[in-house]
Structures are given as structure tokens and as C-alpha cells.
Design a protein around this motif. Structure first.
Motif, PDB file in Angstrom:
ATOM      1  N   PHE A   1     -50.445  23.508 -32.529  1.00 25.64           N
ATOM      2  CA  PHE A   1     -51.803  24.750 -32.170  1.00 25.64           C
ATOM      3  C   PHE A   1     -52.128  25.160 -31.035  1.00 25.64           C
ATOM      4  O   PHE A   1     -52.708  26.388 -30.357  1.00 25.64           O
TER       5      PHE A   1
ATOM      6  N   LEU B   1     -59.151  32.237 -37.241  1.00 23.59           N
ATOM      7  CA  LEU B   1     -59.886  32.076 -36.150  1.00 23.59           C
ATOM      8  C   LEU B   1     -60.146  33.107 -36.093  1.00 23.59           C
ATOM      9  O   LEU B   1     -59.790  34.350 -35.977  1.00 23.59           O
TER      10      LEU B   1
ATOM     11  N   LYS C   1     -53.174  29.191 -39.663  1.00 25.72           N
ATOM     12  CA  LYS C   1     -54.382  28.835 -39.400  1.00 25.72           C
ATOM     13  C   LYS C   1     -55.259  29.224 -37.805  1.00 25.72           C
ATOM     14  O   LYS C   1     -56.293  29.985 -38.041  1.00 25.72           O
ATOM     15  N   VAL C   2     -54.409  29.646 -37.223  1.00 21.92           N
ATOM     16  CA  VAL C   2     -54.542  30.088 -36.134  1.00 21.92           C
ATOM     17  C   VAL C   2     -54.797  31.621 -36.790  1.00 21.92           C
ATOM     18  O   VAL C   2     -55.961  32.467 -35.298  1.00 21.92           O
TER      19      VAL C   2
ATOM     20  N   VAL D   1     -49.678  26.346 -39.204  1.00 19.33           N
ATOM     21  CA  VAL D   1     -50.069  26.526 -38.087  1.00 19.33           C
ATOM     22  C   VAL D   1     -50.342  27.675 -37.805  1.00 19.33           C
ATOM     23  O   VAL D   1     -51.424  28.263 -37.539  1.00 19.33           O
TER      24      VAL D   1
ATOM     25  N   ASN E   1     -61.494  22.202 -30.596  1.00 15.88           N
ATOM     26  CA  ASN E   1     -61.183  23.754 -31.812  1.00 15.88           C
ATOM     27  C   ASN E   1     -59.346  22.655 -32.192  1.00 15.88           C
ATOM     28  O   ASN E   1     -59.390  22.856 -33.009  1.00 15.88           O
TER      29      ASN E   1
ATOM     30  N   ARG F   1     -59.316  19.670 -34.724  1.00 10.46           N
ATOM     31  CA  ARG F   1     -60.659  20.307 -35.533  1.00 10.46           C
ATOM     32  C   ARG F   1     -59.536  20.525 -36.737  1.00 10.46           C
ATOM     33  O   ARG F   1     -59.199  20.387 -37.230  1.00 10.46           O
ATOM     34  N   LEU F   2     -58.519  21.679 -35.838  1.00  8.19           N
ATOM     35  CA  LEU F   2     -57.519  22.467 -36.627  1.00  8.19           C
ATOM     36  C   LEU F   2     -56.134  21.487 -36.918  1.00  8.19           C
ATOM     37  O   LEU F   2     -55.714  21.255 -38.058  1.00  8.19           O
TER      38      LEU F   2
ATOM     39  N   GLU G   1     -57.564  19.969 -39.985  1.00  8.05           N
ATOM     40  CA  GLU G   1     -57.296  20.250 -41.803  1.00  8.05           C
ATOM     41  C   GLU G   1     -55.794  19.880 -42.203  1.00  8.05           C
ATOM     42  O   GLU G   1     -55.371  20.500 -43.491  1.00  8.05           O
TER      43      GLU G   1
END
Length: 444
Positions: free
Chosen positions: A395, A444, A440-441, A437, A410, A413-414, A417
Motif C-alpha cells: 500500500f 482514494l 483500493k488505492v 492493493v 491511512n 486502515r487500508l 480491509e
């Protein structure tokens, strides 16, 4: 007594006297002769033996003269009494006489005729020093062969040094040090596998003459970095050997339908043949990367099996084949979850991977060998599960690439998940690795 009787008796007396004298002389001569033979039979006659022989000759001469004189006196006495006047006087023949020869002349003759005896040269005796004295050290003779030996050693050293330098030059062409830095920086949680892969590449690229191509099978669960590792290798080799000598083959993209497998196998064989011929002309080693190899059809695997066989010509032996797949991922996941408690926290990544390779290689080789004979030609390189810390590194790297501020909160947190397996041995292993990864990025 008549004159005839007296002459007869005188002649008889004279004959007897002469016979006696001859017998005595013969005996004396024989005795002296035996002495001479004894002296001659001796191995080396000396001066004393010669002088004794000379004295014997003189004695014979003197005795002979005395006997002759006595014989003459007896003959004259007998002749004056009973011989006739005017009769010729009987004389003995001149045999073995030494008249006119003196002993001095005989001695001078002997000394002039006999050569002087040569003196023998005595050999010098070897004198050894006393035990209490000093002994001179022996002289060491320097052999000229030593210089030839030194020259030969120097030549061999230069040849070996040049061979090592040539090997280093061949390795430097592929810049494996730069590749190592890239893989250590970009690949997370697989440092042991990275070291194993670099060791295989270094051993193979150190020379240009091989008896078989390098075939490596990288196996692991989804999301552990197989495709990412393949992309990094392809980018590095494109920069060192050229774009035309690197092939990234995605099976689902190139040949998705099984009905086209035979045609795909023919096209792939022709493409590989063209690349290895070009690499042979440039004296380089090409790289072939096959991603998602678990979806490859049997005809394609058969074609690749013929290409990697050791009976091919030289240009086919100088090549690197890298197969990326999730075959055997169940064995890897089960092994890491069940044995995580026995792995020490202080053990390095290289040590953990060496244990993983040692225990899983026989199992994976047997499983893959049942699928196709191609895997029997490959070196197995398993990739383990990623821990939660490795996912956080993924991440952080992706957020940095996208321009986001790398906030620790942050990132945690990611990473929370992501789904994980139940904690085992104090470790949390991700079920999907770093596969989610990027998605999810992007949210943002």
C-alpha cells in the motif's frame, strides 16, 4: 797292458766323465729352470726374483767352468799316459758357454732391458670431520628446470585469471547487481525467493556454453508477486539484451481457445526459433516469460517440451524459460499455516525460504510432473504467503506512485480491509496478498 787297451780304457773313462758332467749340468739347469718357472708363474715378478735368477746363472757358469777344467786335466793325464802322439785332442762342443761375459755386464743388461715398475697413484681418501667439529652444509645445486616450472605456473595463473575475467565480463553484460537492487526494492516478502532466483541466473549467465537451457518454475498462491516479478525481469532484460530478445507470453491473451492450441503451438515454436537464432548471432541469451502457465494447453506444453530438451542444437540451449503459475498453491498455503508456529521469529527471510524450498520441492515436483513432463525439466521456486506487514508495504509503495501522502494511519486502515487467514504462530497471512492493493488505492 797294451796300447789298445789303454786307449780303450781312456776313452771309456773320458766318456763316463763327460756323461757325469752332462748329467750334473742338466740337473743344475733343470733345478734352476724350475725356479725360473716358479718365478714366472707368479703374477707380478719383482726385482728380488730377477736377482736370484741372475745369481743362479752365475753359479751354473762357475760350476761348468770348474767341471770343464777338471775334465781337461783328466783328459791330459790320460792322454800323456796311454794316448798316441799326434792324435787329435778331443774337445767338447761349445754349448752354453758364458766366455767373455762378466757379472757386471749382465747386471747392467738386466737393468737396461727390464722397464721400471710404475708407481700406482693412491686414491685420496674421503676425510670426514670429527663429531665434535663443525660440519660444512652441503651446497645446493640450482637446477635450470625450476625456471621452467616458474614460467609454467605464471602461464597457468594468467590463463585462469583471464578465464575468470571473461566470466565476470559476461555476467556484467546482464547487470545482475542492478537487477538484485530492483527486485529487493520492488518485491515484498519474497527475499528468500529473490536470492534463489538471482543465484540461478548468476550461475547460468556466467558462461555462454551450456548443455541445457535454464528452466525456472515460479509457483505460489494468488497475489504473492509472481506477475510483478515477471514484469521486473522482462523490463531489466529488455534494457540489457534488447526488446527483440525478450518474450512475455500471456496464455489467456495469445491463445484463449483450446481449439486454436495447435496453431498457437506452431506459431510459438516459430517465434522462439527466430529469437534464439537472432540471439545466437548477437551472442546473447534470450528470455521467455510465460505468465499464468496453469492455463496453457497440452499442445503448447508439448511444443515447449521439445524446445527445452537437451538434444536440441546449441542456440536452443542458450535460453532462459520462466514459468509463472499458481500450480501447487494449496500445498504451499497448507505448509505455511501448519508450520508457522515452528518457524522462529529471529530466522531471516533467506532461512525461511530455504526451509520452504527444502520441504516443498519434492511435493511440488511430484504434483507438477503428473500434469506434464515439462515440469520435470524445471527448477522449482515456491513463493510463500505474504504477512500483514508486507501488505502494508505494498500500500505504501502504490500510494507513493500515485502521488498520495503516505499516512501511516491511512495505510493501516487500508491494510485492515484485506482478508487474512486465522493467526498462526503470531503471524497474519493475507488470503489475496497484494492483489487488491491497486484497486483500493484507486478508490482514494
Amino acid at each position: 797292458m797294451s796300447d789298445q787297451d789303454s786307449s780303450t780304457s781312456a776313452s771309456h773313462t773320458e766318456g763316463e766323465f763327460e756323461g757325469e758332467m752332462d748329467e750334473e749340468v742338466d740337473e743344475e739347469v733343470e733345478g734352476e729352470g724350475e725356479r725360473d718357472e716358479k718365478h714366472r708363474s707368479s703374477p707380478a715378478p719383482s726385482l728380488s726374483s730377477f736377482s736370484s735368477s741372475l745369481h743362479a746363472v752365475i753359479r751354473i757358469k762357475q760350476k761348468y767352468q770348474a767341471m770343464k777344467k777338471r775334465r781337461q786335466e783328466m783328459a791330459l793325464g790320460l792322454g800323456g799316459a796311454g794316448t798316441l802322439t799326434g792324435a787329435p785332442v778331443r774337445t767338447s762342443p761349445k754349448i752354453f758357454t758364458f766366455d767373455g761375459v762378466s757379472p757386471a755386464s749382465l747386471s747392467g743388461l738386466s737393468s737396461s732391458t727390464v722397464p721400471p715398475k710404475k708407481k700406482r697413484r693412491r686414491r685420496k681418501r674421503v676425510l670426514f670431520p670429527n663429531r665434535g667439529g663443525r660440519r660444512a652444509p652441503p651446497k645446493q645445486e640450482h637446477s635450470r628446470a625450476k625456471y621452467c616450472l616458474y614460467l609454467l605456473c605464471a602461464i597457468v595463473f594468467i590463463q585462469v585469471y583471464n578465464a575468470i575475467e571473461n566470466l565476470d565480463d559476461h555476467v556484467l553484460r546482464y547487470d545482475l547487481e542492478g537487477l538484485e537492487k530492483t527486485l529487493r526494492r520492488e518485491v515484498f516478502g519474497q527475499q528468500g525467493a529473490v536470492e534463489g532466483l538471482l543465484a540461478l541466473l548468476k550461475d547460468y549467465l556466467s558462461t555462454y556454453v551450456h548443455n541445457k537451457p535454464l528452466v525456472v518454475s515460479v509457483n505460489g498462491p494468488s497475489g504473492v508477486g509472481k506477475s510483478h516479478l515477471g514484469r521486473l525481469l522482462a523490463g531489466h532484460f529488455r534494457s540489457v539484451v534488447g526488446e527483440t530478445l525478450v518474450l512475455q507470453y500471456y496464455v489467456l491473451h495469445r491463445c484463449p481457445q483450446e481449439a486454436e492450441a495447435l496453431r498457437c503451438a506452431g506459431n510459438l515454436s516459430a517465434l522462439i526459433s527466430e529469437m534464439v537464432e537472432r540471439a545466437e548471432e548477437e551472442e546473447k541469451i534470450p528470455l521467455f516469460i510465460f505468465d499464468e502457465a496453469e492455463h496453457m494447453h497440452g499442445q503448447i506444453l508439448d511444443a515447449l517440451r521439445q524446445l527445452v530438451a537437451s538434444k536440441q542444437s546449441n542456440e536452443y540451449l542458450n535460453a532462459i524459460y520462466l514459468f509463472l503459475s499458481n500450480l501447487g498453491h494449496a500445498h504451499i498455503t497448507k505448509h505455511m499455516l501448519h508450520n508457522s508456529s515452528s518457524i522462529s521469529m529471529a530466522m531471516t527471510a533467506s532461512g525461511r525460504h530455504s526451509n520452504l524450498v527444502k520441504e516443498l520441492t519434492p511435493v511440488l515436483r511430484g504434483t507438477l510432473g503428473k500434469l506434464h513432463a515439462l515440469w520435470t525439466e524445471a527448477d522449482i521456486l515456491p513463493l510463500g504467503l505474504l504477512e500483514k506487514g508486507h501488505v502494508m508495504e505494498c500500500f505504501l509503495d502504490e500510494m507513493t506512485r500515485e502521488g498520495f501522502y503516505p499516512d501511516r494511519t491511512n495505510v493501516e486502515r487500508l491494510a485492515g480491509e484485506i482478508e487474512y487467514y486465522p493467526e498462526a504462530g503470531g503471524r497474519e497471512y493475507s488470503q489475496t496478498g497484494c492483489k487488491q492493493v491497486v484497486a483500493k488505492v484507486n478508490l482514494l
